[in-house]
Design a protein around this motif. Structure first.
Motif, PDB file in Angstrom:
ATOM      1  N   ALA A 886       0.828  -1.210   0.000  1.00  0.00           N
ATOM      2  CA  ALA A 886       0.000   0.000   0.000  1.00  0.00           C
ATOM      3  C   ALA A 886       0.860   1.257   0.000  1.00  0.00           C
ATOM      4  N   THR A 887       1.931   1.255   0.795  1.00  0.00           N
ATOM      5  CA  THR A 887       2.810   2.422   0.853  1.00  0.00           C
ATOM      6  C   THR A 887       3.522   2.631  -0.476  1.00  0.00           C
ATOM      7  N   ILE A 888       4.008   1.539  -1.065  1.00  0.00           N
ATOM      8  CA  ILE A 888       4.693   1.656  -2.361  1.00  0.00           C
ATOM      9  C   ILE A 888       3.728   2.142  -3.427  1.00  0.00           C
ATOM     10  N   ALA A 889       2.495   1.606  -3.418  1.00  0.00           N
ATOM     11  CA  ALA A 889       1.510   2.029  -4.415  1.00  0.00           C
ATOM     12  C   ALA A 889       1.149   3.504  -4.233  1.00  0.00           C
ATOM     13  N   ALA A 890       0.989   3.919  -2.980  1.00  0.00           N
ATOM     14  CA  ALA A 890       0.653   5.324  -2.725  1.00  0.00           C
ATOM     15  C   ALA A 890       1.786   6.247  -3.173  1.00  0.00           C
ATOM     16  N   GLY A 891       3.019   5.847  -2.891  1.00  0.00           N
ATOM     17  CA  GLY A 891       4.154   6.651  -3.328  1.00  0.00           C
ATOM     18  C   GLY A 891       4.241   6.722  -4.840  1.00  0.00           C
ATOM     19  N   THR A 892       3.967   5.608  -5.500  1.00  0.00           N
ATOM     20  CA  THR A 892       4.010   5.583  -6.962  1.00  0.00           C
ATOM     21  C   THR A 892       2.953   6.504  -7.558  1.00  0.00           C
ATOM     22  N   MET A 893       1.725   6.408  -7.046  1.00  0.00           N
ATOM     23  CA  MET A 893       0.648   7.254  -7.555  1.00  0.00           C
ATOM     24  C   MET A 893       0.945   8.732  -7.299  1.00  0.00           C
ATOM     25  N   LEU A 894       1.526   9.026  -6.132  1.00  0.00           N
ATOM     26  CA  LEU A 894       1.848  10.414  -5.818  1.00  0.00           C
ATOM     27  C   LEU A 894       2.879  10.970  -6.791  1.00  0.00           C
ATOM     28  N   LEU A 895       3.916  10.197  -7.075  1.00  0.00           N
ATOM     29  CA  LEU A 895       4.943  10.663  -8.006  1.00  0.00           C
ATOM     30  C   LEU A 895       4.389  10.802  -9.419  1.00  0.00           C
ATOM     31  N   LEU A 896       3.519   9.876  -9.836  1.00  0.00           N
ATOM     32  CA  LEU A 896       2.899   9.999 -11.156  1.00  0.00           C
ATOM     33  C   LEU A 896       2.055  11.270 -11.237  1.00  0.00           C
ATOM     34  N   ALA A 897       1.313  11.543 -10.160  1.00  0.00           N
ATOM     35  CA  ALA A 897       0.487  12.757 -10.149  1.00  0.00           C
ATOM     36  C   ALA A 897       1.356  14.003 -10.224  1.00  0.00           C
ATOM     37  N   VAL A 898       2.474  14.005  -9.473  1.00  0.00           N
ATOM     38  CA  VAL A 898       3.381  15.145  -9.508  1.00  0.00           C
ATOM     39  C   VAL A 898       3.979  15.309 -10.904  1.00  0.00           C
ATOM     40  N   ALA A 899       4.358  14.179 -11.534  1.00  0.00           N
ATOM     41  CA  ALA A 899       4.949  14.251 -12.869  1.00  0.00           C
ATOM     42  C   ALA A 899       3.956  14.793 -13.884  1.00  0.00           C
ATOM     43  N   LEU A 900       2.702  14.321 -13.824  1.00  0.00           N
ATOM     44  CA  LEU A 900       1.694  14.805 -14.766  1.00  0.00           C
ATOM     45  C   LEU A 900       1.385  16.279 -14.520  1.00  0.00           C
ATOM     46  N   ALA A 901       1.334  16.678 -13.244  1.00  0.00           N
ATOM     47  CA  ALA A 901       1.086  18.088 -12.947  1.00  0.00           C
ATOM     48  C   ALA A 901       2.218  18.962 -13.451  1.00  0.00           C
ATOM     49  N   ALA A 902       3.469  18.484 -13.283  1.00  0.00           N
ATOM     50  CA  ALA A 902       4.616  19.267 -13.739  1.00  0.00           C
ATOM     51  C   ALA A 902       4.680  19.344 -15.258  1.00  0.00           C
ATOM     52  N   THR A 903       4.107  18.327 -15.948  1.00  0.00           N
ATOM     53  CA  THR A 903       4.170  18.288 -17.412  1.00  0.00           C
ATOM     54  C   THR A 903       2.987  18.994 -18.057  1.00  0.00           C
ATOM     55  N   TRP A 904       1.926  19.225 -17.288  1.00  0.00           N
ATOM     56  CA  TRP A 904       0.689  19.745 -17.880  1.00  0.00           C
ATOM     57  C   TRP A 904       0.902  21.095 -18.548  1.00  0.00           C
ATOM     58  N   ILE A 905       1.622  22.012 -17.900  1.00  0.00           N
ATOM     59  CA  ILE A 905       1.824  23.341 -18.492  1.00  0.00           C
ATOM     60  C   ILE A 905       2.645  23.249 -19.779  1.00  0.00           C
ATOM     61  N   PRO A 906       3.810  22.542 -19.812  1.00  0.00           N
ATOM     62  CA  PRO A 906       4.518  22.396 -21.095  1.00  0.00           C
ATOM     63  C   PRO A 906       3.678  21.709 -22.161  1.00  0.00           C
ATOM     64  N   ALA A 907       2.835  20.735 -21.748  1.00  0.00           N
ATOM     65  CA  ALA A 907       1.997  20.040 -22.728  1.00  0.00           C
ATOM     66  C   ALA A 907       0.958  20.995 -23.317  1.00  0.00           C
ATOM     67  N   ARG A 908       0.337  21.818 -22.479  1.00  0.00           N
ATOM     68  CA  ARG A 908      -0.620  22.798 -22.989  1.00  0.00           C
ATOM     69  C   ARG A 908       0.072  23.807 -23.895  1.00  0.00           C
ATOM     70  N   ARG A 909       1.275  24.201 -23.526  1.00  0.00           N
ATOM     71  CA  ARG A 909       2.030  25.147 -24.343  1.00  0.00           C
ATOM     72  C   ARG A 909       2.336  24.542 -25.711  1.00  0.00           C
ATOM     73  N   ALA A 910       2.693  23.231 -25.716  1.00  0.00           N
ATOM     74  CA  ALA A 910       2.984  22.561 -26.989  1.00  0.00           C
ATOM     75  C   ALA A 910       1.736  22.481 -27.864  1.00  0.00           C
ATOM     76  N   ALA A 911       0.584  22.186 -27.245  1.00  0.00           N
ATOM     77  CA  ALA A 911      -0.650  22.061 -28.016  1.00  0.00           C
ATOM     78  C   ALA A 911      -1.104  23.409 -28.572  1.00  0.00           C
ATOM     79  N   ALA A 912      -0.646  24.499 -27.942  1.00  0.00           N
ATOM     80  CA  ALA A 912      -1.070  25.832 -28.384  1.00  0.00           C
ATOM     81  C   ALA A 912      -0.143  26.435 -29.424  1.00  0.00           C
ATOM     82  N   VAL A 913       0.887  25.701 -29.873  1.00  0.00           N
ATOM     83  CA  VAL A 913       1.823  26.222 -30.878  1.00  0.00           C
ATOM     84  C   VAL A 913       1.087  26.471 -32.194  1.00  0.00           C
ATOM     85  N   GLN A 914       1.342  27.625 -32.817  1.00  0.00           N
ATOM     86  CA  GLN A 914       0.787  27.944 -34.121  1.00  0.00           C
ATOM     87  C   GLN A 914       1.760  27.489 -35.215  1.00  0.00           C
ATOM     88  N   PRO A 915       1.311  26.671 -36.181  1.00  0.00           N
ATOM     89  CA  PRO A 915       2.234  26.134 -37.209  1.00  0.00           C
ATOM     90  C   PRO A 915       2.991  27.228 -37.961  1.00  0.00           C
TER      91      PRO A 915
END
Length: 922
Positions: A886-915
């Motif tokens: 349970a502790t390992i799973a919780a730590g894994t999910m927490l790190l995945l959530a942090v990684a996705l949160a940290a990537t969300w702004i660059p991902a939105r910026r990439a999707a907003a690029v004008q060709p």
């Protein structure tokens, strides 16, 4: 002769360099004057040859060459060129860091937090595990210890002892007659000292307080080579013949009670209600011979033990069967410890035979000499493993911070490749560029190190506060010291070189032909981004290890807090009262406790009051032989472990006050008096263990000895935790204090509807009215007492949680930085994808997917490391396994959530690029 000339030349060069460094303006003026003189001389020569002044000056300047080149050559000849270049590099580094405040702040604060934590833990580890006694030549001190098996002749002790495999034991206490024998026949060590540290009551200027007292042999200070800073120390004449009632006080007591007045010598104070004359003040930094964590308050001649701390019917000074004093000596020059130990072991066994009656089947203790430079080594047993674990965690944190900064520098170095290319194209050497980037890294390290040093200084008392009780004086102090500063400086410099070397090498290898082309940068970034992504994966692995560790210690604390202790801890107030035998002999002590119990019971807000010899969940216990009818122990044998049970001496209202259910029979009541039949209450575990299948109510047993009085079991109570929360409730029995021959220190337990601050003045007033020399000791709640036993768990949960949060923040910053950099460098690629029909959602998913795979790779590596490392701290966990899913799973999910949160702004910026914007420069 040649050597003399070489030395003379080198000395002259050194003088010239020092003069040039310290008088730089004068040097520049002299160079300008010298060049002007050469120019004027050359022009004058040309004028004499018939040229006009203007033409002569022009020809002279041409012939002399550029003045800056000559000045630069003169500076180089004096060894100043590298200094000028370094100064220029520093100025440029400062400008670049000021130009990027966000990068500078993140990097410096990350490094500062890591270095500050590392410095704090190092300081505490040094203080607890490596600090020696503040005495001259502490490395010469040797501590006497002994080992014995389960049949060892020593059966009664007061002091430090530990169990060893096969039911054996080891201890550092000896009987006083044995000490005298050892000292008399010792020929292999210097003189032997004896001491015993104990809490006692003291009254100074009418102020009753609890102090740490040392019963010291007459040679205590002379063997330790410690003089008094004022007056004199305890001397052999103070313990021989008629003992002198003299006392040496500590510097803290001198400051607190006498404002360091020299007139303190000759003044009076009482210790355990015995009058003493102050004859000296111990040195300011002296912590005694027991250890470095606490300074004793007073030092008393050991010969006054029967007067100031009487125990039993026979003075301990004459009791051969009671082992209680600690013994130390100094090693002799040229004497091997092993040889000295063998000789002293023979003397110990001879002393035991000469002073004790040894049964035929008993064994003799075996003496060993231990390092005495740090006293009794209590800190080793208490703190060694936790401190090493904390050092490992802080090492991971600083490694994580360095990886994060290295990654930021890699990304920043890639962004500056065009700048590096321009500098190379203009003639700068690669070594110069490498030096410039290393200078920036070292400057960043210095800033972070300075902040870390400040954090370490300000936070040096955080961990000691976590390890000490709120109601007690802080024992662990971590004063600032130069070794700690030197360590921090070294860590800072090494860190700067480590995290700056790789980015500097990559940036200095920039290819001119590719980087100066406008589009070339976009075709090489993905390959070069592998290094940064590898660092990010490494960061995530370290973060996983720290987060999982934090989760395990947090769950341990939660599990301990959820343990049912077996009684009601709410609104239960505790404090200690210690009645010294000098004023309260046998009989009077029990009467005084009964009087105090009665007076406290009628105070407003007090619902119930009782006393106990040992408080619950306080890392302390008493045990005694428990012999039901029909069993006995042969005389002369040491009591077998399986016949000893835990017990507590309590008041008649103990079960009512603590609200412990009585399951069968009855509790103690007013009919149980000193003259009535002896009674006891046992708990469920003891009933099951010693009376299986039998109703024990009405049965009898004996405690301590075969010829003791029969005690009748009158009740069975529910099980409760006793020593701590980790162990299962033990088998235990209870006896009323009113039926005991004597009691000294007791813990008062008060059930009240009021808080501590409100009731405390009334409690102190009652105790002071009964005896002005009795202090109320360690006033606290039962919950605070329980929390004190969980200090390690609480400290580790707090520290690992802090490290885990720091790891998450650093990982978040690292992931955001590398993904934002990746998106920026792949703008053209993303523009082409969008121009060819890709949807913004697909681009966003591509970036998130790339971050997720990167995170999962780091998590898998981190989980593998956690599975391997957490087994090392298995003994420090409770209610959770080292590889808890349970502790390992919780730590894994927490790190995945942090990684996705940290990537969300660059991902939105990439999707907003004008060709069109992305392809404009193609």
């Amino acid at each position: 002769m040649n050597l003399g000339r070489v030395l003379e030349r080198k000395t002259a060069e050194l003088r010239s360099w020092m003069r040039a460094m310290t008088q730089r303006r004068r040097l520049e003026a002299e160079m300008e004057t010298e060049l002007q003189h050469h120019l004027e001389t050359l022009a004058a020569d040309l004028i004499r040859k018939g040229q006009s002044p203007a033409e002569a000056t022009r020809q002279a300047r041409i012939a002399l060459g550029p003045a800056l080149v000559h000045k630069d050559g003169m500076r180089a000849s004096l060894g100043l060129r590298w200094f000028d270049e370094l100064r220029a590099d520093l100025r440029y580094a400062v400008r670049m860091l000021r130009k990027n405040p966000g990068f500078t702040a993140i990097a410096a604060i990350s490094l500062a937090l890591a270095i500050g934590a590392n410095t704090t833990i190092f300081s505490i580890a040094r203080q607890l595990l490596y600090q020696r006694l503040s005495v001259p030549h502490a490395e010469q001190l040797r501590l006497f210890r002994w080992n014995g098996d389960r049949r060892v002749a020593v059966s009664s002790m007061w002091g430090d002892f530990d169990t060893v495999p096969d039911h054996g034991m080891t201890a550092s206490v000896f009987s006083y007659p044995v000490y005298l024998q050892l000292r008399m026949h010792n020929q292999v060590l210097g003189d032997l000292l004896a001491f015993k540290e104990q809490r006692m009551n003291a009254t100074i200027h009418g102020n009753a307080q609890n102090v740490t007292a040392v019963l010291a042999s007459g040679n205590y200070f002379s063997v330790l080579e410690v003089p008094a800073q004022l007056g004199r120390t305890i001397q052999p004449s103070d313990v021989s013949g008629v003992s002198q009632h003299v006392v040496v006080i500590s510097d803290d007591v001198w400051l607190r009670e006498f404002a360091r007045s020299p007139s303190v010598i000759g003044q009076s104070m009482t210790v355990n209600q015995v009058a003493f004359t102050i004859v000296g003040v111990a040195p300011r930094d002296f912590t005694g011979a027991k250890g470095v964590m606490e300074k004793p308050d007073v030092y008393i001649p050991i010969s006054l033990q029967p007067v100031v701390e009487p125990k039993g019917k026979t003075p301990l000074l004459n009791e051969p069967n009671f082992w209680w004093v600690n013994v130390m000596g100094r090693a002799k020059s040229g004497m091997n410890d092993r040889t000295a130990e063998m000789a002293l072991n023979v003397q110990l066994q001879a002393a035991v035979r000469a002073t004790m009656s040894i049964a035929a089947d008993s064994t003799l203790p075996h003496l060993e000499l231990a390092d005495g430079s740090r006293g009794l080594h209590f800190a080793d047993r208490m703190f060694k493993k936790p401190i090493y674990v904390l050092l490992a965690l802080t090492g991971l944190v600083i490694l994580l911070a360095c990886a994060n900064i290295a990654n930021l520098l890699l990304a920043r170095g890639s962004e500056r490749q065009r700048e590096m290319s321009v500098r190379l194209a203009m003639g700068a050497g690669r070594v110069r560029i490498l030096r410039q980037l290393l200078t920036e890294s070292l400057l960043l390290a210095v800033v972070g190190g300075a902040m870390g040093l400040l954090f370490g200084y300000l936070g040096r008392d955080i961990l000691p506060n976590l390890f000490t009780n709120a109601w007690e004086q802080q024992e662990i102090s971590t004063p600032f010291s130069w070794p700690v500063f030197t360590f921090t400086a070294a860590v800072t410099l090494v860190t700067g070189i480590l995290f700056g070397m790789a980015p500097a090498l990559l940036a200095s290898r920039t290819e001119l032909s590719g980087t100066l082309k406008d589009t070339a940068q976009h075709t090489t970034r993905r390959r070069k981004g592998i290094t940064g992504k590898s660092v990010i994966a490494f960061q995530i692995a370290l973060s996983t290890l720290l987060v999982v560790g934090a989760g395990l210690f947090a769950r341990t604390l939660i599990a301990l807090n959820s343990v049912d202790v077996g009684f009601n801890t709410d609104h239960l107030l505790l404090f200690d009262i210690n009645l010294p035998g000098s004023r309260y002999p046998v009989g009077r002590d029990i009467a005084q406790h009964a009087k105090l119990e009665q007076r406290i019971g009628v105070l407003p807000g007090v619902q119930n009051v009782t006393v106990a010899s040992v408080p619950y969940v306080a890392d302390n216990l008493d045990n005694s032989t428990f012999l039901p009818e029909g069993e006995k122990v042969e005389d002369g044998k040491r009591q077998q472990v399986n016949r000893a049970e835990d017990y507590n001496i309590v008041g008649n209202t103990f079960f009512q006050t603590l609200q412990i259910p009585i399951l069968a029979g009855r509790a103690f009541n007013s009919q149980d008096t000193a003259t009535s039949a002896k009674v006891a209450v046992i708990n469920q575990s003891l009933a099951r263990k010693r009376f299986p299948g039998v109703n024990p109510i009405g049965l009898h047993f004996r405690a301590d000895r075969n010829d003791g009085p029969w005690i009748r079991i009158v009740g069975i109570c529910a099980d409760t935790h006793y020593e701590n929360l980790r162990d299962e409730p033990p088998a235990q029995f209870f006896v009323p204090y009113i039926q005991q021959p004597e009691v000294r220190g007791m813990v008062y337990e008060v059930r009240t509807s009021m808080d501590v601050a409100t009731l405390a003045p009334s409690l102190r007033k009652v105790v002071q009215s009964a005896d002005p020399d009795l202090p109320v000791i360690d006033l606290r709640t039962q919950q605070e007492q329980i929390n004190a036993t969980m200090q390690f768990e609480r400290a580790f949960a707090a520290l690992t949680a802090g490290f885990g949060v720091l790891a998450l923040v650093l990982a978040c910053v690292g992931i955001y930085g590398i993904m934002a950099y990746t998106v920026a460098q792949r703008t053209n690629e993303i523009g082409i994808r969008l121009a060819l029909g890709a949807q913004p959602g697909q681009v966003r998913s591509m970036i998130l997917r790339e971050s997720t795979w990167l995170t999962l790779g780091g998590i898998l590596a981190g989980v593998g490391g956690a599975v391997a490392c957490t087994r090392l701290v298995q003994s420090m966990l409770y209610g959770v396994g080292p590889n808890d899913p349970a502790t390992i799973a919780a730590g894994t999910m927490l790190l995945l959530a942090v990684a996705l949160a940290a990537t969300w702004i660059p991902a939105r910026r990439a999707a907003a690029v004008q060709p069109m914007d992305a392809l404009r420069h193609e």
